[in-house]
Design a protein around this motif. Structure first.
Motif, mmCIF file in Angstrom:
data_model
loop_
_atom_site.group_PDB
_atom_site.id
_atom_site.type_symbol
_atom_site.label_atom_id
_atom_site.label_comp_id
_atom_site.label_asym_id
_atom_site.label_seq_id
_atom_site.Cartn_x
_atom_site.Cartn_y
_atom_site.Cartn_z
ATOM 1 N N ASP A 381 0.798 -1.086 -0.003
ATOM 2 C CA ASP A 381 0.092 -0.165 -0.162
ATOM 3 C C ASP A 381 0.722 1.343 0.074
ATOM 4 O O ASP A 381 1.387 1.527 0.982
ATOM 5 C CB ASP A 381 -0.776 0.027 1.053
ATOM 6 N N PRO A 382 1.132 1.780 -1.062
ATOM 7 C CA PRO A 382 2.001 2.912 -1.209
ATOM 8 C C PRO A 382 1.624 4.156 -0.179
ATOM 9 O O PRO A 382 2.371 5.047 -0.154
ATOM 10 C CB PRO A 382 2.006 3.479 -2.907
ATOM 11 N N SER A 383 0.289 4.210 -0.008
ATOM 12 C CA SER A 383 -0.044 5.230 1.058
ATOM 13 C C SER A 383 0.451 5.007 2.400
ATOM 14 O O SER A 383 0.369 5.975 3.336
ATOM 15 C CB SER A 383 -1.531 5.579 1.116
ATOM 16 N N GLU A 384 0.919 3.689 2.690
ATOM 17 C CA GLU A 384 1.202 3.271 4.132
ATOM 18 C C GLU A 384 2.787 3.145 4.056
ATOM 19 O O GLU A 384 3.253 3.108 5.323
ATOM 20 C CB GLU A 384 0.528 2.122 4.487
ATOM 21 N N GLN A 385 3.329 2.545 3.080
ATOM 22 C CA GLN A 385 4.683 1.996 3.258
ATOM 23 C C GLN A 385 5.614 2.395 1.763
ATOM 24 O O GLN A 385 4.983 2.381 0.862
ATOM 25 C CB GLN A 385 4.475 0.424 3.584
ATOM 26 N N PRO A 386 6.855 2.504 2.015
ATOM 27 C CA PRO A 386 7.774 2.790 0.799
ATOM 28 C C PRO A 386 8.082 1.320 0.188
ATOM 29 O O PRO A 386 7.533 0.272 0.624
ATOM 30 C CB PRO A 386 9.026 3.327 1.571
ATOM 31 N N ILE A 387 8.589 1.350 -1.021
ATOM 32 C CA ILE A 387 8.966 0.186 -1.777
ATOM 33 C C ILE A 387 10.289 0.089 -1.898
ATOM 34 O O ILE A 387 11.105 0.970 -2.610
ATOM 35 C CB ILE A 387 7.977 0.496 -3.118
ATOM 36 N N GLU A 388 10.823 -0.987 -1.413
ATOM 37 C CA GLU A 388 12.343 -1.050 -1.392
ATOM 38 C C GLU A 388 12.509 -1.413 -2.993
ATOM 39 O O GLU A 388 12.148 -2.417 -3.691
ATOM 40 C CB GLU A 388 12.711 -2.256 -0.729
ATOM 41 N N ILE A 389 13.774 -0.783 -3.485
ATOM 42 C CA ILE A 389 14.175 -0.993 -4.873
ATOM 43 C C ILE A 389 15.434 -1.372 -5.019
ATOM 44 O O ILE A 389 16.317 -1.010 -4.033
ATOM 45 C CB ILE A 389 13.757 0.288 -5.741
ATOM 46 N N HIS A 390 15.879 -1.887 -6.418
ATOM 47 C CA HIS A 390 17.560 -2.328 -6.692
ATOM 48 C C HIS A 390 17.377 -2.242 -8.224
ATOM 49 O O HIS A 390 16.483 -2.815 -8.735
ATOM 50 C CB HIS A 390 17.498 -3.763 -5.773
ATOM 51 N N PRO A 391 18.581 -2.145 -8.624
ATOM 52 C CA PRO A 391 18.935 -2.172 -9.996
ATOM 53 C C PRO A 391 18.981 -3.736 -10.202
ATOM 54 O O PRO A 391 19.561 -4.498 -9.495
ATOM 55 C CB PRO A 391 20.375 -1.679 -10.140
ATOM 56 N N SER A 392 18.094 -4.144 -11.258
ATOM 57 C CA SER A 392 17.912 -5.452 -11.440
ATOM 58 C C SER A 392 18.134 -6.121 -12.736
ATOM 59 O O SER A 392 17.599 -5.340 -13.714
ATOM 60 C CB SER A 392 16.693 -5.916 -10.734
#
Length: 640
Positions: A381-392
């Motif tokens: 839920d982007p309104s509640e939590q950040p999204i971890e990302i990585h170059p993949s």
């Protein structure tokens, strides 16, 4: 299809004789099966590995594209123009590019016959748009789940035709003739039946083998494939098929451990790029110190919506791939975690950029409700939590060397979809989906045209078994060895030897550091030696924790062969090229650095003059213990 049984190493083993076997249950494999059936080749079967491993079913983004020959309004397009766009990287054969351009309308209209609702205007035109790498209106879309919808439509076509399918069957070896020039069939492991000595294996004696098993899942730890996606690229290289463009990959920012590329609306919503320490503390908007003008930062973030592939030509501080490099530096060099945070606006964001909502998650929902819904479906839920990302790694642009009918260098072996190494270092968005459908059609045409020839049918069981005997005996004995390990309580040869699942994770993480968007020569050499050692001592170093891990041991063996060939290709490219190109940054002390705050290892120059207009080919010579790498000139677009 003829069923029989043979004795191998004291075990009764089933054998099937069939005109054509297709390996892979994604779009490529399903399309090949349907095309063959409709062309009158009915003696076929389809093998699928893990039911949840099809990349075409699980891959997501805000908008997935299918690149077809243009034909909207007053647009001017031609097969030649499209072929030129497809082969713009300089290391794709022009004759294959022309085939992909010429056949794209046929494949597209076939999808319409299956009921797929591509957008159409009141005059019958299928409206398209431009995208990264191709600014014509060739790209059409069904939204964030384009590949999934195509997959499900083709899956229905396969079921409607009652095409024989063997699920959860994994290719272990390709069987070749005595000269090693023709593929005769496959040794396959029945994964659910691995506990039963008499159900464990299946032999397939085939007139033709079509590999549609996708890219090498598991080669990197961070990648855009589903976790259970594997390929059998290593088995084909082991059998003697040549590899092509194995050093070429596409990288992008993805949600960690999810098949979700963070492009399009995910960037246009302008979330914060933040990093934290290992404990999730010390939150920093780490991009800001690299930009004296925040307007430039947010313009690059918007550009990243389309320019989502990491491109070395866009790494300077005014290019969109500079963001990827900064994310990579933050994670790999600083040991931090990076997130896209849609809850708050980035510092210094002008209010005129906030159309559609005052906060990023509101803008995302307004820009693309479907993209927002994808996050919710993945329990984010982007309104509640950040999204971890990585170059993949999201796409392997290499694979097996093929001709214009997607025949490999081994007779009666075809490679379609991502298993074929027909693409160059960079390709327009949507080109891979077009290639997948075209290659399936083209291979089926070749097989159908030869179906009346004796060579297109399986050889006798006696001939097949005489050629398969050595390989099959080795695999049977290796399997018994793995079983004895498990029965011995999972005893390891050493306290320091990890189980096979951990081995795969370690391999992927090492590859991330050695040869993702930054190439580290020393690390690649270390990984090459390590992979060769594990493969050489696989009986001791590939350790199943349970019987159900035994198929995984063979998967990792396949992956090790692929890893050895890929690393050899990359190291060879380093030795002949004086600068960075494609999707890899190579240190060059005489070059320039994108920003003075970055480490010296990121000093680079862009140059591919030594390899411009050339294609790299690789042969795996197991008996000689060698990898042979050589270069050839690309074939020009015919008619020029």
């Amino acid at each position: 299809m003829i069923f029989d049984s043979v004795f191998i190493e004291g075990s009764m083993t089933k054998i099937i004789s069939v005109d054509t076997v297709i390996v892979g249950g994604g779009i490529a494999g399903l399309s090949a099966a349907v095309n063959l059936y409709d062309k009158g080749v009915r003696d076929i079967c389809l093998l699928t590995d893990a039911g949840d491993g099809a990349a075409s079913l699980f891959g997501k983004s805000d908008r997935q594209s299918y690149l077809k020959l243009g034909g909207v309004g007053n647009d001017s397009d031609s097969p030649y123009r499209m072929a030129k766009a497809l082969s713009v990287s300089g290391n794709m054969d022009g004759d294959i590019a022309l085939v992909e351009a010429n056949l794209s309308p046929r494949c597209f209209y076939r999808l319409l016959d299956y009921g797929l609702p591509f957008e159409q205007d009141e005059y019958g035109s299928f409206t398209g748009s431009g995208n990264y790498g191709d600014k014509t209106r060739r790209a059409v879309s069904l939204g964030p789940d384009t590949t999934g919808r195509i997959y499900r439509a083709l899956e229905k076509q396969v079921k409607d035709r009652n095409i024989t399918t063997y699920e959860n069957h994994q290719v272990i070896r390709l069987v070749t003739d005595a000269e090693g020039k023709r593929v005769l069939g496959l040794l396959v492991m029945n994964c659910p039946g691995v506990r039963d000595k008499y159900q464990r294996f299946l032999l397939i004696n085939a007139g033709n083998v079509v590999l549609a098993c996708g890219g090498p899942g598991g080669l990197f730890y961070h990648e855009g494939y589903p976790p259970e996606h594997f390929s059998c690229l290593g088995a084909a290289l082991h059998a003697g098929a040549k590899g092509q463009n194995l050093a070429e990959f596409s990288f992008a920012l993805t949600a960690v451990r999810r098949s979700l590329i963070m492009k399009g609306a995910y960037q246009l919503a302008l979330p914060r790029y933040v990093s934290t320490d290992e404990r999730g503390s010390d939150v920093q908007e780490f991009l800001l110190p690299y930009f004296s003008d925040t307007k430039l930062l947010y313009s690059l973030q918007k550009a990243k919506a389309d320019q989502w592939q990491f491109d070395i030509k866009k790494v300077r501080s005014d290019g969109a791939s500079f963001i990827d490099l900064l994310v990579y530096h933050e994670i790999v060099d600083k040991g931090r975690h990076v997130f896209l945070d849609y809850r708050l606006n980035p510092k210094g964001l002008p209010m005129e950029e906030c159309q559609g909502g005052t906060r990023p998650f509101e803008r995302l929902k307004a820009l693309n409700p479907s993209a927002y819904q994808i996050l919710l479906e993945q329990q984010i839920d982007p309104s509640e939590q950040p999204i971890e990302i990585h170059p993949s790694m999201v796409h392997h642009n290499g694979g097996l060397a093929v001709d214009t009918y997607f025949r490999t260098t081994l007779d009666h072996l075809y490679a379609i979809g991502e298993t074929a190494g027909s693409h160059g270092s960079l390709m327009p968005e949507g080109a891979s989906l077009n290639q997948t459908l075209v290659s399936a059609l083209r291979a089926s045409e070749a097989i159908a045209s030869e179906r009346n020839q004796k060579s297109a049918h399986p050889v006798s069981v006696d001939v097949f078994m005489s050629c398969a005997k050595r390989e099959l005996g080795d695999c049977f004995r290796l399997t018994e060895h793995y079983i004895s390990q498990v029965e011995d309580g999972g005893k390891k040869t050493s306290q320091d030897t990890p189980d096979v699942r951990t081995t795969r994770v370690i391999m992927g993480k090492h590859m991330d550091k050695a040869c993702a968007i930054y190439l580290d020569k020393d690390a690649m050499n270390q990984e090459l030696q390590r992979a060769a050692e594990i493969l050489w001592k696989k009986e001791d170093l590939l350790c199943p924790a349970s019987v159900t891990d035994i198929p995984r041991c063979f998967r990792v063996e396949d992956l090790l062969i692929t890893q050895i060939c890929v690393l050899s290709a990359l190291l060879n490219e380093l030795s002949v090229c004086d600068g960075s190109h494609g999707a890899h940054l190579i240190t060059n002390e005489k070059g320039s650095i994108p920003h003075e705050a970055l480490p010296e290892k990121y000093r680079f120059s862009v140059s591919d003059r030594e390899i411009a207009g050339k294609i790299q080919e690789v042969s795996y010579l197991e008996k000689q213990g060698q990898i042979r790498v050589y270069w050839r000139e690309t074939k020009k677009i015919p008619g020029i």
